[in-house]
Design a protein around this motif. Sequence first.
Motif, PDB file in Angstrom:
ATOM      1  N   ASP A 105      61.610  40.965  47.626  1.00 54.31           N
ATOM      2  CA  ASP A 105      59.857  41.701  48.150  1.00 54.31           C
ATOM      3  C   ASP A 105      59.974  42.292  49.055  1.00 54.31           C
ATOM      4  O   ASP A 105      59.799  41.691  50.156  1.00 54.31           O
ATOM      5  CB  ASP A 105      58.639  40.291  48.489  1.00 54.31           C
ATOM      6  CG  ASP A 105      57.157  40.968  48.216  1.00 54.31           C
ATOM      7  OD1 ASP A 105      57.117  42.023  48.582  1.00 54.31           O
ATOM      8  OD2 ASP A 105      56.503  40.314  48.148  1.00 54.31           O
ATOM      9  N   TRP A 161      57.461  44.237  49.873  1.00 58.50           N
ATOM     10  CA  TRP A 161      56.085  45.204  51.184  1.00 58.50           C
ATOM     11  C   TRP A 161      56.336  43.493  52.187  1.00 58.50           C
ATOM     12  O   TRP A 161      54.734  43.762  52.605  1.00 58.50           O
ATOM     13  CB  TRP A 161      55.230  44.867  49.715  1.00 58.50           C
ATOM     14  CG  TRP A 161      55.397  46.115  48.648  1.00 58.50           C
ATOM     15  CD1 TRP A 161      56.641  46.619  48.393  1.00 58.50           C
ATOM     16  CD2 TRP A 161      54.019  46.058  48.331  1.00 58.50           C
ATOM     17  NE1 TRP A 161      55.942  47.732  47.646  1.00 58.50           N
ATOM     18  CE2 TRP A 161      54.654  47.361  47.600  1.00 58.50           C
ATOM     19  CE3 TRP A 161      52.709  45.764  48.370  1.00 58.50           C
ATOM     20  CZ2 TRP A 161      53.214  48.160  46.668  1.00 58.50           C
ATOM     21  CZ3 TRP A 161      51.935  46.496  47.343  1.00 58.50           C
ATOM     22  CH2 TRP A 161      52.272  47.906  46.772  1.00 58.50           C
ATOM     23  N   GLN A 195      56.676  35.630  39.327  1.00 57.78           N
ATOM     24  CA  GLN A 195      56.609  36.254  40.270  1.00 57.78           C
ATOM     25  C   GLN A 195      58.534  36.904  40.124  1.00 57.78           C
ATOM     26  O   GLN A 195      58.977  37.534  40.946  1.00 57.78           O
ATOM     27  CB  GLN A 195      56.810  35.235  42.596  1.00 57.78           C
ATOM     28  CG  GLN A 195      55.595  35.112  41.712  1.00 57.78           C
ATOM     29  CD  GLN A 195      55.071  33.890  43.100  1.00 57.78           C
ATOM     30  OE1 GLN A 195      56.959  33.517  43.891  1.00 57.78           O
ATOM     31  NE2 GLN A 195      53.900  34.122  44.160  1.00 57.78           N
ATOM     32  N   LEU A 207      59.683  41.037  40.653  1.00 58.04           N
ATOM     33  CA  LEU A 207      60.315  41.763  41.590  1.00 58.04           C
ATOM     34  C   LEU A 207      61.909  41.886  41.280  1.00 58.04           C
ATOM     35  O   LEU A 207      61.597  43.745  41.674  1.00 58.04           O
ATOM     36  CB  LEU A 207      60.362  40.610  42.990  1.00 58.04           C
ATOM     37  CG  LEU A 207      59.019  40.040  43.465  1.00 58.04           C
ATOM     38  CD1 LEU A 207      59.107  39.126  45.051  1.00 58.04           C
ATOM     39  CD2 LEU A 207      58.680  41.362  44.117  1.00 58.04           C
ATOM     40  N   THR A 243      49.864  48.568  40.550  1.00 59.35           N
ATOM     41  CA  THR A 243      50.958  47.573  41.889  1.00 59.35           C
ATOM     42  C   THR A 243      50.026  46.881  42.287  1.00 59.35           C
ATOM     43  O   THR A 243      50.666  45.524  42.366  1.00 59.35           O
ATOM     44  CB  THR A 243      51.615  48.967  41.981  1.00 59.35           C
ATOM     45  OG1 THR A 243      52.518  49.574  41.374  1.00 59.35           O
ATOM     46  CG2 THR A 243      52.678  47.202  42.654  1.00 59.35           C
ATOM     47  N   ARG A 285      50.124  42.647  41.770  1.00 57.37           N
ATOM     48  CA  ARG A 285      50.548  41.718  42.783  1.00 57.37           C
ATOM     49  C   ARG A 285      50.039  40.638  43.273  1.00 57.37           C
ATOM     50  O   ARG A 285      49.972  39.866  43.854  1.00 57.37           O
ATOM     51  CB  ARG A 285      50.955  43.134  44.159  1.00 57.37           C
ATOM     52  CG  ARG A 285      52.705  43.353  44.106  1.00 57.37           C
ATOM     53  CD  ARG A 285      52.792  44.318  45.435  1.00 57.37           C
ATOM     54  NE  ARG A 285      55.102  44.105  44.813  1.00 57.37           N
ATOM     55  CZ  ARG A 285      55.532  44.015  46.347  1.00 57.37           C
ATOM     56  NH1 ARG A 285      54.645  42.941  47.062  1.00 57.37           N
ATOM     57  NH2 ARG A 285      56.466  44.252  45.873  1.00 57.37           N
ATOM     58  N   LEU A 324      51.364  37.690  45.998  1.00 50.61           N
ATOM     59  CA  LEU A 324      52.275  38.371  46.556  1.00 50.61           C
ATOM     60  C   LEU A 324      52.048  39.245  47.590  1.00 50.61           C
ATOM     61  O   LEU A 324      51.134  39.715  47.705  1.00 50.61           O
ATOM     62  CB  LEU A 324      53.891  39.488  45.399  1.00 50.61           C
ATOM     63  CG  LEU A 324      54.599  38.287  44.272  1.00 50.61           C
ATOM     64  CD1 LEU A 324      55.320  39.255  43.854  1.00 50.61           C
ATOM     65  CD2 LEU A 324      55.195  37.481  45.594  1.00 50.61           C
ATOM     66  N   THR A 353      50.803  42.566  49.530  1.00 51.00           N
ATOM     67  CA  THR A 353      49.473  43.453  48.841  1.00 51.00           C
ATOM     68  C   THR A 353      49.298  45.303  49.784  1.00 51.00           C
ATOM     69  O   THR A 353      49.238  45.767  49.281  1.00 51.00           O
ATOM     70  CB  THR A 353      47.797  43.491  48.546  1.00 51.00           C
ATOM     71  OG1 THR A 353      47.559  42.863  49.456  1.00 51.00           O
ATOM     72  CG2 THR A 353      48.152  42.160  47.535  1.00 51.00           C
TER      73      THR A 353
END
Length: 451
Positions: free
Chosen positions: A256, A258, A311, A315, A413, A417, A422, A424
């Motif tokens: 991830d 992010w 997840q 991803l 998106t 997430r 996940l 953000t």
Amino acid sequence: MSIPPPPESHQPQDPYQPPPPQGPYARSSHPQGPQPQGPYPQGPSPENPFAPPQQPSPYDQQPSPYGQPPYSYPQGPYPQAPYGASPYPVWGQGYSPYGRPSVINGVAIAALVLGILCFLPGVGLVLGIVALAQIKKRGERGKGMAVAGAVLSSVGLALWVLMLATGGAAEFWEGFKEGAGPGSSFSLAKGDCFDVPGDTFGSDVYDVDEVPCSGEHDAEVFATIPLSGRDYPGEDEVVEVADDKCFTLQHAYAMDPWALTEEVDVYYLTPTSESWSWGDREITCVFGNVDEKGSLTGSLRADETTLDADQLAFLKAMAAVDETLFEEPDDLPEEDLAANRSWAGDAGDVTAAQAAVLGGRTWPATVRAPMAALVKDMQRAGKEWAAAEKASDADAFYRHYEIAYGVVDGDTTVTAREALGLATTPPDYEDDSGDSGDGTSGDDGDSGLDV
């Protein structure tokens, strides 16, 4: 003038008794009869017929009613034991009831220990020689231990030289790293978090403190890269390999992107020429804080070991799109329109394909609506990339380019997430400390650390 006979002559002599003891201090064993007093006998005797008669004394010894002579002590000077011996037992000089053995030489013990463990054989050999000299000078024990330690250390030293000459030390080093405990940079493995001595990373890192990733820490290991070859390839080549592979392997550990905030940077621990000679053949890739005085909190790991199936599916689809977007040509469309059009076509294909993957998956109820909105935006972006591929000039290319990029990391998106649990916060792709797309770091500082 007549001489009176001695007093003893008036008493009958017992034929069965032994003769009376002789000498001025002798005591009669007979129960009756006077005892001599003082150092000289008193009264007339054959030896001294002119002595005056003995006068009775109130302290004269009386016969014991039990048939034993009464206790009496000689008068005058102390008697001397026969042959000049002392009348009382005398201890020897000092008090030493038991014999004390000589001590064992401590240097000999150390030499034996080092010889058995084959650790620092050169030191063990020197200690053995020193111990022999001390034992001879001081009269201590431990000669056998000193000799054994020196011999074992000599054998160990010869083995070390042979291993270094034949390359056998490399195999030993691998085993050593596997058995190395916490506290050594060579013991670090994928997923470990650690602190380094001091406030910042130094140019040389040997000792580290492994700490839980849940708390604050200086760095987190995300990959290790084995190196081959017998000779040290040189610092430049090792750093080049680290630059090429560490920045690529980070995505397999932290899937991830992010979650990798702008505070996170990539560093690596590389072998030196000295550690290479001992068998160090590994580059250690780590995440660290951009501010070398800062720290990280919590693990950055996001892979099959920490993510659920939904997840992971999301991803992987987004990673495929990002991989193509990162291949954008360095030349601008007005400089090389053909290269940019070709790249836009690839971006359109992968975006449409991953939109189909996400749209065809069965998602949990809480994720279905957000994911459907994202899939719709991705399909629209795919069409815009396809239009950019057919642009006749740079201006037309930019119009479709901006619409397609507006969908990437957009609101849909973020919503998807959030539904999946996940991160953000979109990453800042223009951050110079991040990946510039060519596999190298845009940071001007040296992220390589020697070990």
